[in-house]
Design a protein around this motif. Sequence first.
Motif, PDB file in Angstrom:
ATOM      1  N   ASN A  54       0.812  -1.217   0.000  1.00 59.93           N
ATOM      2  CA  ASN A  54       0.000   0.000   0.000  1.00 59.93           C
ATOM      3  C   ASN A  54       0.851   1.274   0.000  1.00 59.93           C
ATOM      4  O   ASN A  54       0.332   2.378   0.079  1.00 59.93           O
ATOM      5  CB  ASN A  54      -0.961   0.008   1.187  1.00 59.93           C
ATOM      6  N   GLY A  55       2.185   1.130  -0.094  1.00 58.88           N
ATOM      7  CA  GLY A  55       3.077   2.286  -0.164  1.00 58.88           C
ATOM      8  C   GLY A  55       3.621   2.742   1.174  1.00 58.88           C
ATOM      9  O   GLY A  55       4.487   3.612   1.229  1.00 58.88           O
ATOM     10  N   LYS A  56       3.148   2.168   2.261  1.00 61.20           N
ATOM     11  CA  LYS A  56       3.640   2.549   3.583  1.00 61.20           C
ATOM     12  C   LYS A  56       4.950   1.837   3.881  1.00 61.20           C
ATOM     13  O   LYS A  56       5.273   0.817   3.292  1.00 61.20           O
ATOM     14  CB  LYS A  56       2.597   2.234   4.649  1.00 61.20           C
ATOM     15  N   GLN A  57       5.671   2.405   4.832  1.00 58.64           N
ATOM     16  CA  GLN A  57       6.984   1.884   5.186  1.00 58.64           C
ATOM     17  C   GLN A  57       7.111   1.841   6.702  1.00 58.64           C
ATOM     18  O   GLN A  57       6.649   2.734   7.400  1.00 58.64           O
ATOM     19  CB  GLN A  57       8.056   2.797   4.589  1.00 58.64           C
ATOM     20  N   ARG A  58       7.757   0.788   7.218  1.00 58.75           N
ATOM     21  CA  ARG A  58       8.047   0.659   8.653  1.00 58.75           C
ATOM     22  C   ARG A  58       9.531   0.384   8.822  1.00 58.75           C
ATOM     23  O   ARG A  58      10.124  -0.358   8.047  1.00 58.75           O
ATOM     24  CB  ARG A  58       7.269  -0.494   9.280  1.00 58.75           C
ATOM     25  N   ASN A  59      10.107   0.963   9.852  1.00 60.14           N
ATOM     26  CA  ASN A  59      11.522   0.768  10.156  1.00 60.14           C
ATOM     27  C   ASN A  59      11.659   0.257  11.585  1.00 60.14           C
ATOM     28  O   ASN A  59      11.042   0.791  12.496  1.00 60.14           O
ATOM     29  CB  ASN A  59      12.297   2.083  10.035  1.00 60.14           C
ATOM     30  N   ILE A  60      12.470  -0.758  11.746  1.00 57.79           N
ATOM     31  CA  ILE A  60      12.791  -1.280  13.073  1.00 57.79           C
ATOM     32  C   ILE A  60      14.304  -1.189  13.224  1.00 57.79           C
ATOM     33  O   ILE A  60      15.049  -1.753  12.435  1.00 57.79           O
ATOM     34  CB  ILE A  60      12.330  -2.746  13.245  1.00 57.79           C
ATOM     35  N   SER A  61      14.738  -0.475  14.254  1.00 58.65           N
ATOM     36  CA  SER A  61      16.160  -0.205  14.429  1.00 58.65           C
ATOM     37  C   SER A  61      16.722  -0.998  15.604  1.00 58.65           C
ATOM     38  O   SER A  61      16.005  -1.314  16.554  1.00 58.65           O
ATOM     39  CB  SER A  61      16.362   1.285  14.678  1.00 58.65           C
ATOM     40  N   SER A  62      18.003  -1.283  15.542  1.00 54.44           N
ATOM     41  CA  SER A  62      18.679  -1.940  16.662  1.00 54.44           C
ATOM     42  C   SER A  62      19.197  -0.923  17.672  1.00 54.44           C
ATOM     43  O   SER A  62      19.811  -1.299  18.660  1.00 54.44           O
ATOM     44  CB  SER A  62      19.837  -2.795  16.152  1.00 54.44           C
ATOM     45  N   LEU A  63      18.940   0.351  17.438  1.00 52.89           N
ATOM     46  CA  LEU A  63      19.458   1.405  18.308  1.00 52.89           C
ATOM     47  C   LEU A  63      18.882   1.322  19.717  1.00 52.89           C
ATOM     48  O   LEU A  63      19.608   1.389  20.700  1.00 52.89           O
ATOM     49  CB  LEU A  63      19.169   2.779  17.706  1.00 52.89           C
ATOM     50  N   PHE A  64      17.568   1.152  19.848  1.00 53.18           N
ATOM     51  CA  PHE A  64      16.942   1.163  21.165  1.00 53.18           C
ATOM     52  C   PHE A  64      16.609  -0.225  21.699  1.00 53.18           C
ATOM     53  O   PHE A  64      16.537  -0.426  22.889  1.00 53.18           O
ATOM     54  CB  PHE A  64      15.669   2.015  21.140  1.00 53.18           C
ATOM     55  N   ASN A  65      16.354  -1.186  20.801  1.00 50.64           N
ATOM     56  CA  ASN A  65      15.979  -2.511  21.270  1.00 50.64           C
ATOM     57  C   ASN A  65      16.552  -3.565  20.335  1.00 50.64           C
ATOM     58  O   ASN A  65      15.955  -3.902  19.320  1.00 50.64           O
ATOM     59  CB  ASN A  65      14.464  -2.630  21.358  1.00 50.64           C
ATOM     60  N   GLN A  66      17.693  -4.088  20.688  1.00 51.33           N
ATOM     61  CA  GLN A  66      18.354  -5.074  19.840  1.00 51.33           C
ATOM     62  C   GLN A  66      17.589  -6.386  19.794  1.00 51.33           C
ATOM     63  O   GLN A  66      17.665  -7.117  18.812  1.00 51.33           O
ATOM     64  CB  GLN A  66      19.782  -5.298  20.315  1.00 51.33           C
ATOM     65  N   GLY A  67      16.835  -6.699  20.833  1.00 49.07           N
ATOM     66  CA  GLY A  67      16.041  -7.919  20.856  1.00 49.07           C
ATOM     67  C   GLY A  67      14.973  -7.918  19.781  1.00 49.07           C
ATOM     68  O   GLY A  67      14.757  -8.923  19.092  1.00 49.07           O
ATOM     69  N   ASN A  68      14.260  -6.789  19.643  1.00 44.63           N
ATOM     70  CA  ASN A  68      13.240  -6.662  18.587  1.00 44.63           C
ATOM     71  C   ASN A  68      13.871  -6.797  17.209  1.00 44.63           C
ATOM     72  O   ASN A  68      13.339  -7.472  16.332  1.00 44.63           O
ATOM     73  CB  ASN A  68      12.536  -5.304  18.668  1.00 44.63           C
ATOM     74  N   TYR A  69      14.997  -6.147  17.031  1.00 41.73           N
ATOM     75  CA  TYR A  69      15.668  -6.183  15.739  1.00 41.73           C
ATOM     76  C   TYR A  69      16.091  -7.609  15.386  1.00 41.73           C
ATOM     77  O   TYR A  69      15.840  -8.084  14.283  1.00 41.73           O
ATOM     78  CB  TYR A  69      16.887  -5.258  15.737  1.00 41.73           C
ATOM     79  N   ALA A  70      16.711  -8.303  16.321  1.00 38.27           N
ATOM     80  CA  ALA A  70      17.188  -9.664  16.067  1.00 38.27           C
ATOM     81  C   ALA A  70      16.020 -10.613  15.782  1.00 38.27           C
ATOM     82  O   ALA A  70      16.100 -11.444  14.869  1.00 38.27           O
ATOM     83  CB  ALA A  70      17.999 -10.165  17.255  1.00 38.27           C
ATOM     84  N   LEU A  71      14.937 -10.491  16.536  1.00 41.15           N
ATOM     85  CA  LEU A  71      13.759 -11.327  16.326  1.00 41.15           C
ATOM     86  C   LEU A  71      13.185 -11.123  14.930  1.00 41.15           C
ATOM     87  O   LEU A  71      12.921 -12.091  14.204  1.00 41.15           O
ATOM     88  CB  LEU A  71      12.702 -11.024  17.390  1.00 41.15           C
TER      89      LEU A  71
END
Length: 119
Positions: A86-103
């Motif tokens: 639909n043209g939207k974009q989401r970004n997940i960064s390892s800056l604040f939560n490395q656990g979320n990023y790794a998962l």
Amino acid sequence: MYTSTFMDTTLLIVVTCIILLLLLMPLLFFVRRRVDIGLEDDVLILKYPLSTKRIDLDKELEHWKVQQAYYLRWGVFYSINMMFKNGKQRNISSLFNQGNYALLYDFLNSRFKDRRKPE
């Protein structure tokens, strides 16, 4: 005399409220950016402090890629950028939560490796 005391009290209350708001701004900024990630089958669940968003990756994910950022004081961090149909974009960064990023990285790399764009 009475008016002067009332004006001084009002001014003190206004200045105190402004100072409290300025002290709370960084807290609100970091709380707003805080997100917890959950996965159920191919559904990505983003839990924000005040809301929850569910994204069916199998149907909605167009492609994803990993980007690298270098901060002078903090070092190297990575970000997963997901583009949806639909043209939207989401970004997940390892800056604040490395656990979320790794998962999320492990999940996308195992299930949606064919949709990964080269860097």
